[in-house]
Design a protein around this motif. Structure first.
Motif, PDB file in Angstrom:
ATOM      1  N   UNK A  51       9.596  30.271 -42.187  1.00  0.00           N
ATOM      2  CA  UNK A  51       9.423  28.815 -42.152  1.00  0.00           C
ATOM      3  C   UNK A  51       9.911  28.204 -40.841  1.00  0.00           C
ATOM      4  N   UNK A  52      10.730  28.924 -40.085  1.00  0.00           N
ATOM      5  CA  UNK A  52      11.243  28.287 -38.858  1.00  0.00           C
ATOM      6  C   UNK A  52      10.800  28.985 -37.578  1.00  0.00           C
ATOM      7  N   UNK A  53       9.976  30.029 -37.691  1.00  0.00           N
ATOM      8  CA  UNK A  53       9.559  30.688 -36.453  1.00  0.00           C
ATOM      9  C   UNK A  53       8.300  30.020 -35.903  1.00  0.00           C
ATOM     10  N   UNK A  54       8.027  30.248 -34.607  1.00  0.00           N
ATOM     11  CA  UNK A  54       6.862  29.575 -34.020  1.00  0.00           C
ATOM     12  C   UNK A  54       5.578  30.208 -34.543  1.00  0.00           C
TER      13      UNK A  54
ATOM     14  N   UNK B 218      18.162  29.055 -39.315  1.00  0.00           N
ATOM     15  CA  UNK B 218      17.851  28.151 -40.428  1.00  0.00           C
ATOM     16  C   UNK B 218      19.118  27.391 -40.840  1.00  0.00           C
ATOM     17  N   UNK B 219      20.233  28.116 -40.931  1.00  0.00           N
ATOM     18  CA  UNK B 219      21.511  27.471 -41.289  1.00  0.00           C
ATOM     19  C   UNK B 219      21.866  26.353 -40.319  1.00  0.00           C
ATOM     20  N   UNK B 220      21.590  26.613 -39.016  1.00  0.00           N
ATOM     21  CA  UNK B 220      21.917  25.592 -38.009  1.00  0.00           C
ATOM     22  C   UNK B 220      21.008  24.384 -38.149  1.00  0.00           C
ATOM     23  N   UNK B 221      19.710  24.647 -38.428  1.00  0.00           N
ATOM     24  CA  UNK B 221      18.753  23.535 -38.478  1.00  0.00           C
ATOM     25  C   UNK B 221      18.865  22.713 -39.761  1.00  0.00           C
TER      26      UNK B 221
END
Ligand SMILES: C[S@@+](CC[C@H](N)C(=O)[O-])C[C@H]1O[C@@H](n2cnc3c(N)ncnc32)[C@H](O)[C@@H]1O
Length: 281
Positions: free
Chosen positions: A179-182, A232-235
């Motif tokens: 879900x968070x990769x380009x 993901x944790x950071x975002x």
């Protein structure tokens, strides 16, 4: 995001300690057979292998016995530092270097370029132009790609219901990661689509790497080595720590079969698509 990944030394170490690796999968035999190499480096005189995005040298070490000299490069200094710590093979050299600029190598000087679990981070055009430049005529490119639908988690029991729940958890891990990769990365990992060299002589095969964790801490080590979960944790800090969440889910799944879920062994398998391409003579 790709630029910041793998920079911290703890991730690089947990990568080494907890990821399945490529030892014993027969990758080097497939390469030797496709390239017509002997499986002793002394018989492949003046041969050079180059592993790009080498991490801690997971694939570099497996291929090193085929070549007189094996070079592993990675953009992350932390990965290269750990690679140097854990490597004893005398014919391997590591260096911090980008995939897209191989100017330390002469034209037509490399027999094999390899890359495992990394091509989706590279800029395709400059990477492939450099691969084509440094390969000898008849030299090969090997790409090893993890498949998003190829992450399997099981207990050692034949309890289908528990194993199905373990698999659901693994699928969730993959979904969170994707879900968070380009988009480019998603295309490579979910559909196996990446820019490949225009070499007609090619061959594909699959390998499955495995790692057994004797208790849940080992599996948590794997989750901690996931740079995408950390990102993901950071975002999304409001969603709570993903490693912690998945660990709790797994413990509750295992509580169905064991009174000591923390000490239940689990096995993680990763399916990889491998492609070999031969540069025309
Ligand atoms: C998922 S790891 C794979 C490591 C190892 N090859 C393996 O199969 O376990 C991807 C590696 O690619 C490196 N990498 C990402 N972009 C790069 C680039 N442009 N040039 C060189 N290395 C890069 C990262 O630093 C990281 O070590």
């Amino acid at each position: 995001m790709g630029d910041r990944l793998f920079e911290d030394v703890e991730t690089a170490r947990s990568y080494q300690d907890f990821r399945p690796n490529y030892i014993g999968l027969g990758l080097e035999k497939e390469v030797a057979s496709f390239m017509g190499l002997r499986n002793q480096r002394s018989q492949n005189v003046d041969s050079v292998g180059l592993d790009i995005g080498c991490g801690n040298g997971q694939l570099t070490k497996v291929l090193a016995p085929l070549f007189t000299k094996m070079i592993g490069i990675d953009r992350s200094k932390s990965q290269i530092d750990v690679a140097n710590e854990v490597t004893t093979e005398k014919n391997i050299e590591y260096r911090v270097n980008l995939a897209e600029d191989l100017s330390f190598l002469q034209d037509g000087s490399v027999d094999l370029v390899s890359t495992a679990a990394a091509i989706h981070y590279f800029q395709p055009e400059p990477f492939l132009a450099e691969v084509d430049r440094v390969l000898k005529p008849g030299g090969c490119l090997l790409t090893v790609l993890m498949r998003a639908d190829g992450f399997y988690l099981k207990t050692l029991t034949n309890n289908d219901s528990v194993n199905k729940k373990c698999q659901d958890l693994m699928n969730e891990f993959v979904d969170v990661s994707l879900s968070i990769v380009r988009d480019e990365t998603k295309k490579v990992l979910s559909a196996g689509m990446y820019t490949a060299p225009d070499y007609p002589d090619r061959y594909s095969f699959q390998v499955t790497s495995k790692r057994q964790y004797d208790n849940i801490d080992g599996f948590v080590g794997f989750l901690n080595s996931s740079e995408t979960l950390q990102e993901y944790n950071k975002q999304f800090p409001e969603e709570g720590d993903q490693v912690d969440r998945l660990k709790k889910r797994l413990l509750s799944i295992l509580a169905d079969t064991s009174s000591t879920p923390e000490s239940t062994p689990v096995v993680l398998s990763l399916l990889h698509n491998c492609y070999l391409y031969k540069k025309p003579m």
